[in-house]
Write a protein that holds these residues in place. Structure first.
Motif, PDB file in Angstrom:
ATOM      1  N   ALA A  35     -63.996   1.586 -51.126  1.00  0.00           N
ATOM      2  CA  ALA A  35     -63.177   1.412 -52.335  1.00  0.00           C
ATOM      3  C   ALA A  35     -63.173  -0.006 -52.886  1.00  0.00           C
ATOM      4  N   GLY A  36     -63.811  -0.951 -52.189  1.00  0.00           N
ATOM      5  CA  GLY A  36     -63.992  -2.310 -52.725  1.00  0.00           C
ATOM      6  C   GLY A  36     -62.709  -2.922 -53.253  1.00  0.00           C
ATOM      7  N   ALA A  37     -62.789  -3.412 -54.482  1.00  0.00           N
ATOM      8  CA  ALA A  37     -61.645  -4.091 -55.093  1.00  0.00           C
ATOM      9  C   ALA A  37     -60.513  -3.128 -55.418  1.00  0.00           C
ATOM     10  N   ASN A  38     -60.753  -1.831 -55.299  1.00  0.00           N
ATOM     11  CA  ASN A  38     -59.662  -0.867 -55.504  1.00  0.00           C
ATOM     12  C   ASN A  38     -58.665  -0.894 -54.345  1.00  0.00           C
ATOM     13  N   VAL A  39     -59.042  -1.488 -53.216  1.00  0.00           N
ATOM     14  CA  VAL A  39     -58.083  -1.656 -52.113  1.00  0.00           C
ATOM     15  C   VAL A  39     -57.209  -2.851 -52.466  1.00  0.00           C
ATOM     16  N   THR A  40     -56.088  -2.590 -53.104  1.00  0.00           N
ATOM     17  CA  THR A  40     -55.265  -3.704 -53.579  1.00  0.00           C
ATOM     18  C   THR A  40     -54.289  -4.207 -52.511  1.00  0.00           C
ATOM     19  N   SER A  41     -53.924  -3.354 -51.560  1.00  0.00           N
ATOM     20  CA  SER A  41     -53.068  -3.802 -50.462  1.00  0.00           C
ATOM     21  C   SER A  41     -53.508  -3.133 -49.170  1.00  0.00           C
ATOM     22  N   PHE A  42     -53.443  -3.889 -48.092  1.00  0.00           N
ATOM     23  CA  PHE A  42     -53.716  -3.332 -46.763  1.00  0.00           C
ATOM     24  C   PHE A  42     -52.772  -4.050 -45.818  1.00  0.00           C
ATOM     25  N   GLU A  43     -51.584  -3.466 -45.652  1.00  0.00           N
ATOM     26  CA  GLU A  43     -50.487  -4.132 -44.967  1.00  0.00           C
ATOM     27  C   GLU A  43     -50.326  -3.604 -43.547  1.00  0.00           C
ATOM     28  N   LEU A  44     -50.150  -4.527 -42.636  1.00  0.00           N
ATOM     29  CA  LEU A  44     -50.002  -4.190 -41.223  1.00  0.00           C
ATOM     30  C   LEU A  44     -48.527  -4.253 -40.809  1.00  0.00           C
ATOM     31  N   MET A  45     -48.115  -3.305 -39.952  1.00  0.00           N
ATOM     32  CA  MET A  45     -46.761  -3.357 -39.381  1.00  0.00           C
ATOM     33  C   MET A  45     -46.800  -2.960 -37.914  1.00  0.00           C
ATOM     34  N   ALA A  46     -46.095  -3.715 -37.090  1.00  0.00           N
ATOM     35  CA  ALA A  46     -45.942  -3.311 -35.691  1.00  0.00           C
ATOM     36  C   ALA A  46     -45.025  -2.090 -35.624  1.00  0.00           C
ATOM     37  N   GLY A  47     -45.241  -1.256 -34.607  1.00  0.00           N
ATOM     38  CA  GLY A  47     -44.388  -0.086 -34.426  1.00  0.00           C
ATOM     39  C   GLY A  47     -42.913  -0.434 -34.435  1.00  0.00           C
ATOM     40  N   LEU A  48     -42.563  -1.535 -33.782  1.00  0.00           N
ATOM     41  CA  LEU A  48     -41.176  -1.980 -33.735  1.00  0.00           C
ATOM     42  C   LEU A  48     -40.617  -2.189 -35.139  1.00  0.00           C
ATOM     43  N   GLY A  49     -41.471  -2.666 -36.038  1.00  0.00           N
ATOM     44  CA  GLY A  49     -41.040  -2.929 -37.409  1.00  0.00           C
ATOM     45  C   GLY A  49     -40.574  -1.664 -38.097  1.00  0.00           C
ATOM     46  N   VAL A  50     -41.344  -0.597 -37.951  1.00  0.00           N
ATOM     47  CA  VAL A  50     -40.972   0.654 -38.607  1.00  0.00           C
ATOM     48  C   VAL A  50     -39.658   1.179 -38.020  1.00  0.00           C
ATOM     49  N   GLN A  51     -39.519   1.077 -36.701  1.00  0.00           N
ATOM     50  CA  GLN A  51     -38.246   1.477 -36.072  1.00  0.00           C
ATOM     51  C   GLN A  51     -37.067   0.698 -36.645  1.00  0.00           C
ATOM     52  N   LEU A  52     -37.243  -0.625 -36.737  1.00  0.00           N
ATOM     53  CA  LEU A  52     -36.151  -1.465 -37.226  1.00  0.00           C
ATOM     54  C   LEU A  52     -35.830  -1.172 -38.692  1.00  0.00           C
ATOM     55  N   ALA A  53     -36.876  -0.951 -39.485  1.00  0.00           N
ATOM     56  CA  ALA A  53     -36.666  -0.689 -40.916  1.00  0.00           C
ATOM     57  C   ALA A  53     -35.869   0.593 -41.101  1.00  0.00           C
ATOM     58  N   VAL A  54     -36.242   1.631 -40.359  1.00  0.00           N
ATOM     59  CA  VAL A  54     -35.559   2.927 -40.478  1.00  0.00           C
ATOM     60  C   VAL A  54     -34.097   2.783 -40.060  1.00  0.00           C
ATOM     61  N   LYS A  55     -33.867   1.957 -39.004  1.00  0.00           N
ATOM     62  CA  LYS A  55     -32.513   1.723 -38.517  1.00  0.00           C
ATOM     63  C   LYS A  55     -31.711   0.875 -39.514  1.00  0.00           C
ATOM     64  N   HIS A  56     -32.388  -0.075 -40.137  1.00  0.00           N
ATOM     65  CA  HIS A  56     -31.734  -1.059 -40.993  1.00  0.00           C
ATOM     66  C   HIS A  56     -31.244  -0.459 -42.306  1.00  0.00           C
ATOM     67  N   SER A  57     -32.016   0.439 -42.870  1.00  0.00           N
ATOM     68  CA  SER A  57     -31.675   0.947 -44.207  1.00  0.00           C
ATOM     69  C   SER A  57     -31.635   2.469 -44.226  1.00  0.00           C
ATOM     70  N   ALA A  58     -30.546   2.980 -44.794  1.00  0.00           N
ATOM     71  CA  ALA A  58     -30.406   4.438 -44.891  1.00  0.00           C
ATOM     72  C   ALA A  58     -31.470   5.031 -45.810  1.00  0.00           C
ATOM     73  N   ASN A  59     -32.050   4.181 -46.675  1.00  0.00           N
ATOM     74  CA  ASN A  59     -33.061   4.680 -47.608  1.00  0.00           C
ATOM     75  C   ASN A  59     -34.450   4.788 -46.988  1.00  0.00           C
ATOM     76  N   CYS A  60     -34.620   4.203 -45.803  1.00  0.00           N
ATOM     77  CA  CYS A  60     -35.944   4.220 -45.161  1.00  0.00           C
ATOM     78  C   CYS A  60     -36.061   5.437 -44.256  1.00  0.00           C
ATOM     79  N   ARG A  61     -37.135   6.165 -44.428  1.00  0.00           N
ATOM     80  CA  ARG A  61     -37.445   7.269 -43.512  1.00  0.00           C
ATOM     81  C   ARG A  61     -38.842   7.053 -42.968  1.00  0.00           C
ATOM     82  N   ASP A  62     -39.027   7.306 -41.686  1.00  0.00           N
ATOM     83  CA  ASP A  62     -40.368   7.206 -41.107  1.00  0.00           C
ATOM     84  C   ASP A  62     -41.227   8.342 -41.674  1.00  0.00           C
TER      85      ASP A  62
END
Lengths: 475, 475
Positions: free
Chosen positions: B252-279
Motif C-alpha cells: 500500500a506504499g504511501a497509502n499506509v498513513t499510520s502504523f501505530e504500535l501498542m503493548a498489550g498492557l496499553g490496551v488493558q489500561l485504555a479499556v479500564k481508563h475510559s468507559a468509551n474504550c472497548r477492546d
C-alpha cells in the motif's frame, strides 16, 4: 575570498596535497586535469592547480585542513554534470576534490528502508541497487547515468518524480560532511524523527559545496511500485493542463508520480530530432502532458488513469489521449519528454531557463513570458516544458528561422532579463532545480530579499571563515 | 545569556514593550501572567516579567528590536502544549511573546495546494479549513485542539501521520521569521522547487524559538482522501509487528498513513481508563498495531487492507484482526491509541520517554530497554507504544503495583539514564518529536557529537549574538 588587498596569495602546496591522497590520485598535468575544467556544454573554461581524488572521508578532512591553513580554494566535483557551473574551478590556485573514489554503498537496511551511499556513487547505481532489493530510490533526472549522490544533494536536484517524492533534500535521513577546517560531522543517522537541536542536514544540502563537502548520506528508500501507467495527452491550453493536474491528484494523490508539460512545438521537434520518437497521437495539439501513475497495488491503476482521462475529457480538458499498452510504449512517451533539451539545442540555437513559480501561476507566467519575449525578438519560438506539478518550467526559446545564430545568442541577456523579471513578478525562482553556481551568482542581489542574502552571507562566514569552499559560487 | 559576570542585568523596559502592542495586550499582573508560566502537567513553575500579545509581524519585530537592545530574554509561546518546557519562561526578566493574536489564515491557494497561516493559528483550525476546501493538512497530534502552527513548526512536531506525509518541517513551503535583531525574513514562498542559495527554512523549524520567531508559514495541502480503512490487529511479537509493517508498505506504499504500535498492557489500561474504550478483539494479545490506510480511490482500499492482513496471517504475523466497519468503530480504535498517554498517567505514576531508533532496531531496543529497566526496578510495567513506522517509541514505564509513588518517581533519572543510553546504543535519538526545550537540554552534551554541538552553538551565536531568544532552551 577575504584575501587582504595587496598581499599576494600563498603558493599552493601541491606536494603536501598530493601526499594526502598518494601521487596516483593527485593530478597535476594539464592533460589529466583538462576533463575537470570543462562541462558538457563547454560554457566554462575552468582553471585549477590540481585535481585530488581522495579515497576516504579522512583524506577529504586532511585536504580541507591543509586548504584552510593555506587559503587554497577547494572545488568539490561529482559527476561534473551540473548546469550552473558550480562544479567548475575558476581559479588557477583551485584544487578540485573529485569524489569519484568515494563510491561505496556502505549499507542497505531494508527494514528501515534506508541506504547509506558515499558521495561518489553514481545516481543510476543507487537506483539499480534499490531496485535489486525490491525498493525504489525515486530521484530521477536526465544525467542519472553519470551524476553522483554528492552532487545531487549539494545541488538539491529535482527531476521527474519530485511531484510525489520531493526533491533531493527530502530523500535524506542523515549526512556525513567535512567542514571547511577539516572537522567531520558524522550525522549518518537513520532516524525518521529526531528533534535534538538544529537540523544541520539542510544547511549543507543545496549549498553547492560552499559550506562543507558532503561525503556520504543515508538515503530514504521506498517500496518498489508494483504497477505503472503512463499516458500521453493532448490538451487545448495551459489552463486545461493545470486543471487536469488537479483532477489527477484528487483521484490518485501520491500515485501521480509525474505530470510533465510539453509545448506542441516540443513534440514536433522531438519527433524530428530522433528516429526513435514517434508522436503517440494522430493530430498535433497545442500542449501535451505526460502523466505517470505508480502504485503498490497490482490492480486498479489502469482504471484510475482511465477515470482521470474520462473526467478530463468530460470537462473539456483533454483533446486526445493514449495510455501506454507496454513498457516499450511508455518508454517512447518518456523519450519525447527527455529528449527535449537536446531537441531544443538542435534547432540551431536556444536560450533556456530553469525557473519555477507557484503551480497556480504557471499558465499566466508562461503566456506572459512567451508573449513578451516574442514581441521583443520577432519570430522567436517559445518551447516551454517541464514539471508542471512542481511549478518548474524549463522555458526555452528557439532561434527564429533564418536568424543568424550569433546574432540570436547575443540577445541572451535581454531574454534572460525578461524571464527573470517575470519570475519575480509571479513570486517565482530564477533557479528551480539547477542551482546558482557561477552562472546565476551575480543575479542573487537582484532577486533575493536583502535580509535573506545577509543571512546567507552570515552562514557562509560562520562555516567557512577563510572562504576556501567553492569560492565565487552561489554568493 | 552572555551576560558579563558581575554586571547587573538591565531593568526590563516594561512600558516601552507595552507601548508596542498597546496596554490591553501587555499583561503584567501576576494573575494575568500565571497561565503562561505553567504547562498542563505542571512540571515547571515559570517566571516572567510580562506577557505581550503582538497583533502583527511588525509588532513582533519591534519587540525583538527592543529586546535585543536591552538584553531582555524573549520566550515565544503558542498553544502552551509543549512537552519539553520549551515554551515556559524561566527567568524573572523574561518577556513572553504569545502568538495568540497572530491567528489569520492569510490565503488558501487550491491550485498550488498551499495555505498561508500565521503562527497563532490553532492546528485543528488549519486542518478544518483544509477539509472545508476538499484538502488535507496532514499534521495530526494529541494536542491539535490547542497547539498552534508556530509551535508545531518551531518544535518540528511529528504525530500520527508522519509515516506517509513526513514531520512538520516536511509540510512547509515558505516561512516568515522575525530575527533576533528585529529584521524580518519574508520567505513566504509557494514554490516546490527553489534552488537559489541556502535553505533557511530548516534553520528555524525545530529550533524552538532560539534562532528567530516564526510568524507565518506557507503550508502544503494535499487532496482530501476519498476512502479510509482502519484495522486493529493483535500480533504475537514486536518482530511480527515490524514484518507486518513491511508487508503493508509493500502493498500500500504511501497509502499506509499510520502504523501505530501498542503493548498489550496499553490496551488493558485504555479499556479500564475510559468507559468509551472497548477492546475490539476477543482475546488479549501481547502486542497490537493500529493500521490506517487512506486513498484517493473510492474503491479497492478495503480489499488492500484485507490482502495485507491475509498475507500477515499466512506468515504467522497476525493472531487476530478486525477492520472497522464504520467511522464510529474506527474512532474507537483510535481512542484506544490516543488515550494511552492519559491511561498511563492514571496508573498512579509513570516514567515516560519520547525516543526514536532506526525502524529495524525497534524490536531489539524495546526488548532490551524493558528487560534492563525491569531488572533494576522489579515489578515495573513497561508500556511501549507509538509510531512504529517512524521508529518513534513512546516508552513509558508504569509504577509497580503497591509501590509508593514518590519512591517510584525518585527513580526517574535512573530509568531515563538506561533508556537514553540504550537509545544511543541503537543509534537513536533521545527526543523523537517533543524537542529538547528545558527538559533535555543538559543531556545534549552527553548524546550529541561534539562537532554537531559546536556547529549548533556557532549558528546560535551568528543568529542571536546577544542570546535573547529563548535562553536556557535547547543549547
Amino acid at each position: 575570498m577575504n584575501k587582504p588587498a595587496g598581499k599576494p596569495a600563498a603558493a599552493v602546496p601541491l606536494d603536501r596535497f598530493a601526499a594526502i591522497v598518494g601521487a596516483k590520485y593527485a593530478l597535476r598535468d594539464a592533460v589529466d586535469i583538462a576533463p575537470f575544467l570543462v562541462e558538457r556544454r563547454e560554457i566554462y573554461q575552468g582553471r585549477a592547480a590540481m585535481v585530488l581524488k581522495p579515497g576516504s572521508t579522512a583524506e577529504v578532512a586532511e585536504i580541507l585542513k591543509l586548504a584552510n591553513a593555506t587559503g587554497t580554494p577547494i572545488v568539490p566535483q561529482g559527476g561534473n554534470t551540473g548546469l550552473s557551473g558550480g562544479q567548475v574551478p575558476l581559479d588557477e590556485r583551485a584544487v578540485v576534490v573529485s569524489t569519484v573514489r568515494l563510491d561505496k554503498i556502505r549499507e542497505i537496511d531494508l527494514a528501515t528502508n534506508s541506504m547509506t551511499c558515499e558521495a561518489g556513487v553514481v545516481l543510476q547505481r543507487a537506483q539499480e541497487t534499490a531496485r535489486a532489493n525490491d525498493r525504489l530510490f525515486p530521484l530521477s533526472l536526465g544525467a542519472e547515468g553519470s551524476c553522483t549522490i554528492g552532487g545531487n544533494l549539494s545541488t538539491n536536484a529535482g527531476g521527474v518524480q519530485a511531484l510525489s517524492f520531493g526533491v533531493a533534500r527530502d530523500l535524506v535521513l542523515g549526512l556525513e560532511v567535512v567542514l571547511a577546517d577539516g572537522r567531520i560531522w558524522g550525522g549518518l543517522r537513520k532516524l525518521k524523527k529526531d528533534n535534538t537541536g538544529y537540523d544541520l542536514r539542510h544547511l549543507f544540502m543545496g549549498a553547492e559545496g560552499t559550506l562543507g563537502i558532503i561525503t556520504a548520506a543515508v538515503l530514504k528508500l521506498f517500496p518498489a511500485p508494483r504497477s505503472t501507467e503512463t499516458a500521453f495527452v493532448g490538451v487545448p491550453s495551459l489552463k486545461a493542463a493545470l486543471a487536469l493536474l488537479l483532477i489527477a491528484q484528487a483521484r490518485a494523490g501520491a500515485n501521480v508520480t509525474s505530470f510533465e508539460l510539453m509545448a506542441g512545438l516540443g513534440v514536433q521537434l522531438a519527433v524530428k530530432h530522433s528516429a526513435n520518437c514517434r508522436d503517440p497521437l494522430r493530430e498535433p495539439h497545442p500542449w501535451y502532458v505526460l502523466i505517470e501513475l505508480n502504485s503498490q497495488a497490482r490492480e486498479g491503476l489502469r482504471a484510475t488513469m482511465e477515470e482521470i482521462l474520462a473526467a478530463g475529457t468530460e470537462a473539456g480538458l483533454v483533446r486526445d489521449a493514449t495510455i501506454a499498452s507496454s513498457t516499450e510504449q511508455a518508454k517512447n512517451f518518456w523519450l519525447i519528454r527527455l529528449i527535449l533539451p537536446d531537441a531544443q539545442r538542435g534547432t540551431g540555437g536556444s536560450i533556456a531557463h530553469d525557473v519555477s513559480v507557484p503551480v497556480a501561476a504557471v499558465p499566466d507566467f508562461i503566456e506572459e513570458a512567451s508573449a513578451t519575449v516574442s514581441a521583443r525578438v520577432p519570430g522567436i519560438r517559445p518551447l516551454p516544458f517541464g514539471h508542471l506539478g512542481d511549478g518548474n518550467v524549463h522555458l526555452a526559446f528557439c532561434k527564429p528561422d533564418g536568424m543568424d545564430k550569433a546574432a540570436f545568442l547575443a540577445r541572451t541577456d535581454e531574454v534572460n532579463g525578461i524571464v527573470y523579471e517575470l519570475a519575480g513578478k509571479y513570486r517565482g525562482s530564477i533557479s528551480a532545480e539547477h542551482g546558482i553556481g557561477a552562472m546565476k551568482r551575480k543575479l542573487m542581489p537582484k532577486v533575493k530579499d536583502p535580509v535573506e542574502l545577509e543571512l546567507m552571507r552570515a552562514l557562509k562566514r560562520t562555516l567557512d571563515p577563510n572562504g576556501i569552499l567553492n569560492p565565487g559560487k552561489v554568493l
